[in-house]
Motif scaffolding. Structure first.
Motif, mmCIF file in Angstrom:
data_model
loop_
_atom_site.group_PDB
_atom_site.id
_atom_site.type_symbol
_atom_site.label_atom_id
_atom_site.label_comp_id
_atom_site.label_asym_id
_atom_site.label_seq_id
_atom_site.Cartn_x
_atom_site.Cartn_y
_atom_site.Cartn_z
ATOM 1 N N PRO A 142 -12.947 3.491 -11.711
ATOM 2 C CA PRO A 142 -13.244 4.871 -12.212
ATOM 3 C C PRO A 142 -12.667 5.891 -10.925
ATOM 4 N N ILE A 143 -12.139 6.984 -11.525
ATOM 5 C CA ILE A 143 -11.469 8.061 -10.655
ATOM 6 C C ILE A 143 -12.348 8.887 -9.867
ATOM 7 N N THR A 144 -11.962 9.094 -8.515
ATOM 8 C CA THR A 144 -13.024 9.662 -7.626
ATOM 9 C C THR A 144 -12.381 11.172 -7.465
ATOM 10 N N ASP A 145 -13.096 11.970 -6.852
ATOM 11 C CA ASP A 145 -12.553 13.118 -6.175
ATOM 12 C C ASP A 145 -11.484 13.065 -4.916
ATOM 13 N N ARG A 146 -11.965 12.006 -4.320
ATOM 14 C CA ARG A 146 -10.978 11.643 -3.223
ATOM 15 C C ARG A 146 -9.690 11.052 -3.729
ATOM 16 N N PHE A 147 -9.541 10.254 -4.828
ATOM 17 C CA PHE A 147 -8.278 9.789 -5.429
ATOM 18 C C PHE A 147 -7.315 11.104 -5.897
ATOM 19 N N ILE A 148 -8.281 12.011 -6.554
ATOM 20 C CA ILE A 148 -7.432 13.478 -7.134
ATOM 21 C C ILE A 148 -6.810 14.091 -6.035
ATOM 22 N N GLU A 149 -7.672 14.150 -4.857
ATOM 23 C CA GLU A 149 -7.268 14.833 -3.541
ATOM 24 C C GLU A 149 -5.946 14.161 -3.141
ATOM 25 N N ARG A 150 -6.149 12.826 -2.814
ATOM 26 C CA ARG A 150 -4.859 12.247 -2.186
ATOM 27 C C ARG A 150 -3.604 12.125 -3.066
ATOM 28 N N MET A 151 -3.762 12.032 -4.311
ATOM 29 C CA MET A 151 -2.657 11.849 -5.185
ATOM 30 C C MET A 151 -2.069 13.107 -5.181
ATOM 31 N N SER A 152 -2.694 14.261 -5.075
ATOM 32 C CA SER A 152 -2.110 15.653 -5.385
ATOM 33 C C SER A 152 -1.378 16.054 -3.803
ATOM 34 N N ASN A 153 -2.042 15.493 -2.871
ATOM 35 C CA ASN A 153 -1.290 15.891 -1.520
ATOM 36 C C ASN A 153 -0.283 15.233 -0.793
ATOM 37 N N GLY A 154 0.244 13.911 -1.452
ATOM 38 C CA GLY A 154 1.271 13.123 -1.148
ATOM 39 C C GLY A 154 0.837 11.977 -0.646
ATOM 40 N N ILE A 155 1.540 10.907 -1.005
ATOM 41 C CA ILE A 155 1.277 9.437 -0.733
ATOM 42 C C ILE A 155 2.595 8.753 0.012
ATOM 43 N N PRO A 156 2.248 7.982 0.961
ATOM 44 C CA PRO A 156 3.200 7.423 1.700
ATOM 45 C C PRO A 156 4.186 6.038 0.723
ATOM 46 N N ILE A 157 5.158 6.320 0.068
ATOM 47 C CA ILE A 157 5.730 5.222 -0.389
ATOM 48 C C ILE A 157 7.347 5.240 -0.234
ATOM 49 N N LEU A 158 7.864 4.172 -0.386
ATOM 50 C CA LEU A 158 9.332 3.956 -0.247
ATOM 51 C C LEU A 158 9.765 5.021 0.702
ATOM 52 N N ASP A 159 9.348 4.801 2.123
ATOM 53 C CA ASP A 159 9.667 5.329 3.291
ATOM 54 C C ASP A 159 9.569 6.821 3.317
ATOM 55 N N THR A 160 8.953 7.330 2.552
ATOM 56 C CA THR A 160 8.795 8.989 2.398
ATOM 57 C C THR A 160 7.455 9.393 1.934
ATOM 58 N N ILE A 161 7.186 10.531 1.857
ATOM 59 C CA ILE A 161 5.737 11.066 1.479
ATOM 60 C C ILE A 161 6.202 11.817 0.137
ATOM 61 N N THR A 162 5.357 11.709 -0.918
ATOM 62 C CA THR A 162 5.684 12.315 -2.142
ATOM 63 C C THR A 162 5.154 13.654 -1.950
ATOM 64 N N ARG A 163 5.994 14.502 -2.819
ATOM 65 C CA ARG A 163 5.717 16.006 -2.795
ATOM 66 C C ARG A 163 4.460 16.336 -3.404
ATOM 67 N N LYS A 164 3.825 17.329 -3.063
ATOM 68 C CA LYS A 164 2.624 17.702 -3.400
ATOM 69 C C LYS A 164 2.621 18.020 -5.043
ATOM 70 N N CYS A 165 1.691 17.582 -5.654
ATOM 71 C CA CYS A 165 1.940 17.683 -7.344
ATOM 72 C C CYS A 165 0.362 18.157 -7.833
ATOM 73 N N LYS A 166 0.434 18.365 -9.014
ATOM 74 C CA LYS A 166 -0.729 18.908 -9.958
ATOM 75 C C LYS A 166 -1.245 17.446 -10.424
ATOM 76 N N VAL A 167 -2.586 17.411 -10.199
ATOM 77 C CA VAL A 167 -3.061 16.313 -10.694
ATOM 78 C C VAL A 167 -4.706 16.750 -11.138
ATOM 79 N N GLU A 168 -5.068 16.233 -12.420
ATOM 80 C CA GLU A 168 -6.298 16.670 -12.976
ATOM 81 C C GLU A 168 -7.025 15.566 -13.528
#
Length: 275
Positions: A142-168
């Protein structure tokens, strides 16, 4: 006369033979000849020159380029290597030589462009603005508000932080995400970092083109769509790949020797259908 000459990699790209970077690779391997002579990197050609790749004559493009919107099914590999089982070229079985722009994992489905215009690969690669890709993703928890927030604001993968993005969030297990970068298996890695597993992933839009065909089918892009697409990617179309910041190159999964992995060069030496 100089103004009527074109660099050999640009000539091969505009002729629809391959991308500029693949042309550079062919040059390095000594597989290109100009008037019977193997050229150096950066050599220019004119309309009077005879250009051959592996002995095959390359002509300037006179026909209208092909641009297809294809709904790639799950299980199809985005490679032009026809030795690979279930490759995208054999699956489509288009009567002319075409190749994919970009990639979708074998386990993913959805929109991908197919073309014989090698130059548009470079234009889309350089389009750092307006290069949105939209996905519908299903996960195993189940998807949580925390999941949406973290996905939107950047995740550390492949030695970088992903760009902020739109998640709904769409439903309990399904969300929509719009990316403006293309790290390797980015969405799957982002979800995995947060303890989720992607069970289904569909790309439904690339820039201004939305998925509107049935799975396994394709359609030609309209003149209006192509015109709008070129307008959106034009601001950076004249920028050389070498001038891109390292971070930008990394976002596209680019190595030092190749600005794109959009085309698999393993098909070299194989005979292609006449175009």
């Amino acid at each position: 006369m100089e103004s009527n000459q074109t660099r050999i990699n640009k000539f091969l790209s505009e002729s629809g033979f391959c991308s500029r970077r693949e042309a550079d690779k062919l040059l390095e391997e000594g597989r290109i000849t100009i008037n019977g002579v193997i050229p150096e990197m950066g050599t220019k050609v004119s309309a009077d020159d005879e250009v051959r790749v592996d002995g095959k004559l390359v002509r300037e493009k006179t026909e209208k380029p092909i641009y297809l919107a294809f709904y790639k099914p799950v299980g199809i590999e985005c490679t032009t290597n026809q030795n690979v089982r279930d490759n995208i070229v054999d699956y489509i079985n288009y009567p002319k030589r075409i190749f994919p722009i970009g990639r979708l994992d074998k386990a993913s489905e959805g929109l991908i462009f197919m073309t014989n215009d090698g130059d548009i690969v470079n234009k889309i690669l350089r389009a750092r603005n307006n290069h949105e890709k939209e996905y519908i993703v299903t996960v195993n928890r189940p998807i949580t508000d925390r999941f949406i927030e973290r996905m939107s604001n950047g995740i550390p993968i492949l030695d970088t932080i992903t760009r902020k993005c739109k998640v709904e969030q769409i439903s309990k297990y399904v969300f929509r995400i719009i990316l403006t970068q293309g790290l390797n298996r980015q969405i799957r890695r982002m979800c995995e970092y947060l303890g989720y597993e992607v069970t289904a992933l569909k790309r439904i839009r690339i820039i201004n083109i939305s998925l509107d065909v049935h799975v396994g089918r394709y359609r030609n892009l309209t003149d209006d769509e192509i015109q709008q697409l070129n307008k959106l990617i034009e601001p950076s179309s004249k920028t050389e790949e070498a001038s891109l910041p390292k971070a930008t190159k990394a976002e596209f999964g680019v190595s030092k020797k190749a600005v794109t992995k959009f085309q698999n060069p393993a098909h070299r030496g194989r005979k292609k259908p006449n175009s």
